[in-house]
Each structure stands twice: as structure tokens, then as C-alpha cells.
Design an enzyme around this catalytic site. Structure first.
Site, PDB file in Angstrom:
ATOM      1  N   TRP A 198      29.208 -10.071  11.453  1.00 11.14           N
ATOM      2  CA  TRP A 198      30.229 -10.431  12.460  1.00 11.14           C
ATOM      3  C   TRP A 198      31.011 -11.663  12.002  1.00 11.14           C
ATOM      4  O   TRP A 198      30.525 -12.475  11.225  1.00 11.14           O
ATOM      5  CB  TRP A 198      29.568 -10.696  13.812  1.00 11.14           C
ATOM      6  CG  TRP A 198      28.641 -11.881  13.848  1.00 11.14           C
ATOM      7  CD1 TRP A 198      27.301 -11.901  13.565  1.00 11.14           C
ATOM      8  CD2 TRP A 198      28.983 -13.250  14.174  1.00 11.14           C
ATOM      9  NE1 TRP A 198      26.795 -13.173  13.696  1.00 11.14           N
ATOM     10  CE2 TRP A 198      27.797 -14.017  14.070  1.00 11.14           C
ATOM     11  CE3 TRP A 198      30.167 -13.881  14.558  1.00 11.14           C
ATOM     12  CZ2 TRP A 198      27.760 -15.386  14.334  1.00 11.14           C
ATOM     13  CZ3 TRP A 198      30.139 -15.253  14.811  1.00 11.14           C
ATOM     14  CH2 TRP A 198      28.943 -15.988  14.701  1.00 11.14           C
ATOM     15  N   GLU A 230      26.183 -27.658  14.073  1.00  6.83           N
ATOM     16  CA  GLU A 230      26.524 -26.517  13.215  1.00  6.83           C
ATOM     17  C   GLU A 230      27.668 -26.868  12.264  1.00  6.83           C
ATOM     18  O   GLU A 230      27.730 -26.359  11.141  1.00  6.83           O
ATOM     19  CB  GLU A 230      26.915 -25.305  14.069  1.00  6.83           C
ATOM     20  CG  GLU A 230      25.796 -24.729  14.927  1.00  6.83           C
ATOM     21  CD  GLU A 230      24.786 -23.924  14.128  1.00  6.83           C
ATOM     22  OE1 GLU A 230      24.949 -23.792  12.896  1.00  6.83           O
ATOM     23  OE2 GLU A 230      23.822 -23.422  14.731  1.00  6.83           O
ATOM     24  N   GLU A 260      25.919 -19.543   7.994  1.00  7.08           N
ATOM     25  CA  GLU A 260      25.815 -20.594   9.005  1.00  7.08           C
ATOM     26  C   GLU A 260      27.189 -21.136   9.401  1.00  7.08           C
ATOM     27  O   GLU A 260      27.409 -21.520  10.548  1.00  7.08           O
ATOM     28  CB  GLU A 260      24.944 -21.742   8.478  1.00  7.08           C
ATOM     29  CG  GLU A 260      23.460 -21.436   8.412  1.00  7.08           C
ATOM     30  CD  GLU A 260      22.784 -21.589   9.763  1.00  7.08           C
ATOM     31  OE1 GLU A 260      23.358 -22.235  10.656  1.00  7.08           O
ATOM     32  OE2 GLU A 260      21.672 -21.058   9.932  1.00  7.08           O
ATOM     33  N   HIS A 265      28.945 -20.104  12.645  1.00  6.38           N
ATOM     34  CA  HIS A 265      28.458 -20.569  13.954  1.00  6.38           C
ATOM     35  C   HIS A 265      29.331 -21.702  14.493  1.00  6.38           C
ATOM     36  O   HIS A 265      29.766 -21.676  15.645  1.00  6.38           O
ATOM     37  CB  HIS A 265      27.004 -21.039  13.842  1.00  6.38           C
ATOM     38  CG  HIS A 265      26.073 -19.984  13.340  1.00  6.38           C
ATOM     39  ND1 HIS A 265      24.789 -20.256  12.929  1.00  6.38           N
ATOM     40  CD2 HIS A 265      26.247 -18.643  13.182  1.00  6.38           C
ATOM     41  CE1 HIS A 265      24.211 -19.127  12.543  1.00  6.38           C
ATOM     42  NE2 HIS A 265      25.079 -18.145  12.682  1.00  6.38           N
ATOM     43  N   GLU A 316      15.145 -23.920  11.690  1.00  7.61           N
ATOM     44  CA  GLU A 316      15.843 -22.670  12.001  1.00  7.61           C
ATOM     45  C   GLU A 316      15.269 -22.022  13.261  1.00  7.61           C
ATOM     46  O   GLU A 316      16.008 -21.448  14.060  1.00  7.61           O
ATOM     47  CB  GLU A 316      15.762 -21.692  10.818  1.00  7.61           C
ATOM     48  CG  GLU A 316      16.529 -22.119   9.587  1.00  7.61           C
ATOM     49  CD  GLU A 316      18.032 -21.919   9.707  1.00  7.61           C
ATOM     50  OE1 GLU A 316      18.535 -21.573  10.790  1.00  7.61           O
ATOM     51  OE2 GLU A 316      18.721 -22.107   8.696  1.00  7.61           O
ATOM     52  N   THR A 332      16.586 -24.012  16.290  1.00  2.53           N
ATOM     53  CA  THR A 332      17.962 -23.688  16.665  1.00  2.53           C
ATOM     54  C   THR A 332      18.056 -22.291  17.276  1.00  2.53           C
ATOM     55  O   THR A 332      18.881 -22.049  18.150  1.00  2.53           O
ATOM     56  CB  THR A 332      18.926 -23.809  15.459  1.00  2.53           C
ATOM     57  OG1 THR A 332      18.403 -23.060  14.363  1.00  2.53           O
ATOM     58  CG2 THR A 332      19.100 -25.246  15.039  1.00  2.53           C
ATOM     59  N   ASP A 389      21.056 -14.814  14.009  1.00  2.00           N
ATOM     60  CA  ASP A 389      21.223 -15.304  12.635  1.00  2.00           C
ATOM     61  C   ASP A 389      20.163 -16.354  12.313  1.00  2.00           C
ATOM     62  O   ASP A 389      19.555 -16.342  11.238  1.00  2.00           O
ATOM     63  CB  ASP A 389      22.603 -15.937  12.454  1.00  2.00           C
ATOM     64  CG  ASP A 389      23.731 -14.922  12.335  1.00  2.00           C
ATOM     65  OD1 ASP A 389      23.453 -13.712  12.319  1.00  2.00           O
ATOM     66  OD2 ASP A 389      24.896 -15.363  12.255  1.00  2.00           O
ATOM     67  N   GLU A 390      19.956 -17.278  13.247  1.00  3.67           N
ATOM     68  CA  GLU A 390      18.990 -18.359  13.019  1.00  3.67           C
ATOM     69  C   GLU A 390      17.578 -17.800  12.832  1.00  3.67           C
ATOM     70  O   GLU A 390      16.801 -18.311  12.013  1.00  3.67           O
ATOM     71  CB  GLU A 390      19.006 -19.360  14.177  1.00  3.67           C
ATOM     72  CG  GLU A 390      20.367 -19.989  14.489  1.00  3.67           C
ATOM     73  CD  GLU A 390      20.860 -20.958  13.426  1.00  3.67           C
ATOM     74  OE1 GLU A 390      20.268 -21.032  12.341  1.00  3.67           O
ATOM     75  OE2 GLU A 390      21.859 -21.651  13.691  1.00  3.67           O
ATOM     76  N   HIS A 425      17.226 -16.437   9.330  1.00  4.44           N
ATOM     77  CA  HIS A 425      17.105 -17.534   8.371  1.00  4.44           C
ATOM     78  C   HIS A 425      15.715 -18.172   8.454  1.00  4.44           C
ATOM     79  O   HIS A 425      15.122 -18.533   7.429  1.00  4.44           O
ATOM     80  CB  HIS A 425      18.191 -18.580   8.629  1.00  4.44           C
ATOM     81  CG  HIS A 425      19.572 -18.025   8.488  1.00  4.44           C
ATOM     82  ND1 HIS A 425      20.690 -18.652   9.009  1.00  4.44           N
ATOM     83  CD2 HIS A 425      20.034 -16.894   7.895  1.00  4.44           C
ATOM     84  CE1 HIS A 425      21.763 -17.930   8.724  1.00  4.44           C
ATOM     85  NE2 HIS A 425      21.391 -16.862   8.066  1.00  4.44           N
TER      86      HIS A 425
END
Length: 331
Positions: A33, A76, A113, A116, A166, A169, A198-199, A202
């Protein structure tokens, strides 16, 4: 052999596996995305109508919520600091004339990242609820002030830190998203939820890096883990300050907001530690040196000790007025 040389040797031994980690835990640029997938299309005839919708939905969010969202966004956006720090870690070599797997990971992770901060910054701008100039000043301060997370150039300590951070967050963004949804803001909820996803990916990657190193050098990895927990895992924005403020002053006030909201708490810190102890099977490690075994015992006892401390902790209930957001949550 010195500790530094052992770590470098282990990093070099694992480096060929990193390409597989990239394929498993990161998403190709063409498939992932992008911020514009969630925000009004400035080329559309309906752009201003969509912006009005964002501004209307934003009116229902409270003061502590806005402070937390702003601080999350600034955190971020300080990615230049994080990338430059990781590129300097032992074994992450971008200067040796070939494409080092570790440096390739850092660049690809940074690229993911970076989206974000992009999407959250644009949302804040369109919402009309915050002072963007003050936010931009704080972001510039945070990048220029740098940070010190207590890891030096040690890859073991850096990977412990990133694994922990990670997941922290992930928790924060996920909860902010749930709060936005409750307040009737589905767009912001969706953005925060996908960032949280996403976090988590990671986190799983860095968690696997530590597990892989544990298989190569359990003594060194356990000692590094214990050392990081003795120092405490500081947040990447721990130097946060507003215009005219001193380093770290705004971070303390932001932490109180996050604690009041329940976005990220002392209990979360303890729970993350427990999860890492379990996943890395710290309690069942055998054949360690005497020093590493003492570190292992320390790690296993630490959650209970932190639990007792957290039960006595108190944090301010007073609402501090930030320059980012006025007292009524609007300009």
C-alpha cells in the site's frame, strides 16, 4: 577472539540468509500500500469534499488522542536517524563493493517504514486540528538531535532493541486505530491498523534475526539481551522536544498522555519482555557460560520484578498543553 570480532563473524555467516528474510517479511514496492491509497486524490473533482469529510470526522477526537497521534507521527518521520544508525552497525556494510544483505535489508525496511510518517503527516495536515509548523519544528529537532538507544554499534543489542520496539509500535498504532474507529473515524482507523500490520511484520523479522544469532552465539546473544534490559528499552523519540524546549521534555509529557489513554503502558513493556523470553526460549537455554547463565536467570526473573515496580508507579493525570495541539484539540 574479541567480542567485536565474534559478532562480525556471526553477522557475516548469517548474511547470505538475509535475502530470504527480505522475501519473507517485506513486501515488494509494486504490491504494498501507499499513502495515496487512503488519502483524497488531489487530481479528483471530489478532492475538497473528501477533505471536508476528514475534517468533520476529526472533530470528535480528544486532546490526548491528538497529542499521541502527533508524537507517533513525529517518531515515524525521524527515519533518517534510524537508518543512519543501523547502517553503522557492525556487519552492516554498504561500502565493500558488493550488495551486502544486511545493508539491503536496512534500506528496504526504511523504505517500508517511510510510508507511515508520510500518510500520518498528510492526514494531520488535512484534519485542520493541529499546528503543523510546530510539528515540523519538533520533527526537525528530533532528527538533528539524533538519539542514543544504548546499543553502540553492536548488532546483537540493536536487533534486541528493534525486536522490542517494533512490537511496541505495533501495539500503539493498533490501539490508536481502535480508538479512532470507536469515535467514528474509519479512515484513520484503517490507516493506523495497516501501519500496525507493517510493524508486526518487522517485529517478526527482527525477532527471527535474534533467534538465528542465538543459534550461532547463545552466550553473546543472551548477554546482549540482558544488557539491553538492564539499561531499559528507551523509545526512539526519547529526545522529543517542542520549539524553545529542552531535549526530552516533550517526550515525558507525551508518555503521560499515552499512559492515560492506555495506548502504551508499563504493562505492555512487561508483556513484550515475557513474549521475547518465551519465543527465544530463554528459560530452557543450557550449556551457557557462567556469566551468560546469570544473565539468563536475570531475564527470567525480570518480568516479575518489573511487575512489582509497575504496581507502585504513578504518572501525572494533569493535561499538559502542547504547542502542537491547543487545549480544546483545535486551532
Amino acid at each position: 577472539m574479541s567480542i567485536k570480532n565474534v559478532r562480525l563473524e556471526v553477522m557475516q555467516a548469517i548474511e547470505p540468509k538475509v535475502e530470504g528474510f527480505i522475501d519473507e517479511f517485506l513486501i515488494p514496492t509494486e504490491k504494498i500500500w501507499q499513502p495515496t491509497d487512503f488519502l483524497p486524490d488531489s487530481q479528483s473533482d471530489h478532492f475538497f469534499d473528501e477533505v471536508e469529510k476528514i475534517r468533520g470526522e476529526a472533530k470528535e477526537l480528544g486532546y490526548d488522542f491528538w497529542v499521541t497521534l502527533v508524537a507517533d507521527t513525529i517518531t515515524e518521520e525521524a527515519l533518517p536517524t534510524y537508518e543512519s544508525w543501523l547502517m553503522d552497525v557492525e556487519g552492516i556494510d554498504q561500502h565493500n563493493g558488493k550488495e551486502n544483505g544486511w545493508s539491503k535489508w536496512v534500506r528496504a525496511w526504511t523504505a517500508e517504514e517511510n510510508r507511515h510518517g508520510d500518510v500520518l503527516n498528510k492526514y494531520l495536515y488535512l484534519s485542520g486540528r493541529v499546528n503543523m509548523r510546530e510539528i515540523e519544528i519538533t520533527t526537525q529537532h528530533l532528527i538533528s538531535d539524533g538519539f542514543d538507544i544504548g546499543t553502540d554499534r553492536d548488532p546483537y543489542k540493536n536487533f534486541v532493541y528493534t525486536t522490542f520496539q517494533e512490537l511496541a509500535t505495533n501495539i500503539s498504532h493498533k490501539r490508536v486505530g481502535k480508538m479512532a474507529r470507536k469515535k467514528g473515524n474509519p479512515l484513520l482507523a484503517k490507516m493506523c491498523t495497516i501501519i500496525a500490520g507493517d510493524e508486526m511484520r518487522h517485529h517478526l523479522a527482527y525477532r527471527e534475526f535474534v533467534k538465528t544469532i542465538m543459534g550461532q552465539d547463545p552466550d553473546g546473544m543472551v548477554l546482549a539481551f540482558a544488557d539491553m534490559m538492564k539499561k531499559k528499552i528507551v523509545m526512539p523519540a526519547h529526545f522529543l522536544r517542542e520549539s524553545g524546549g529542552t531535549i526530552g521534555e516533550a517526550f515525558e509529557q507525551f508518555s503521560n498522555c499515552a499512559q492515560r489513554l492506555g495506548v502504551y503502558t508499563a504493562q505492555d513493556y512487561i508483556d513484550i519482555l515475557k513474549k521475547l523470553n518465551d519465543y527465544w526460549d530463554i528459560g530452557n537455554l543450557r550449556g551457557l557460560s557462567d556469566q551468560a547463565d546469570k544473565a539468563r536467570v536475570y531475564l527470567m526473573k525480570l518480568p516479575e520484578r518489573l511487575q512489582r515496580i509497575s504496581e507502585r508507579m504513578q504518572f501525572s493525570q494533569d493535561q499538559y498543553t502542547f504547542k502542537w495541539v491547543e487545549a480544546n484539540g483545535r486551532l
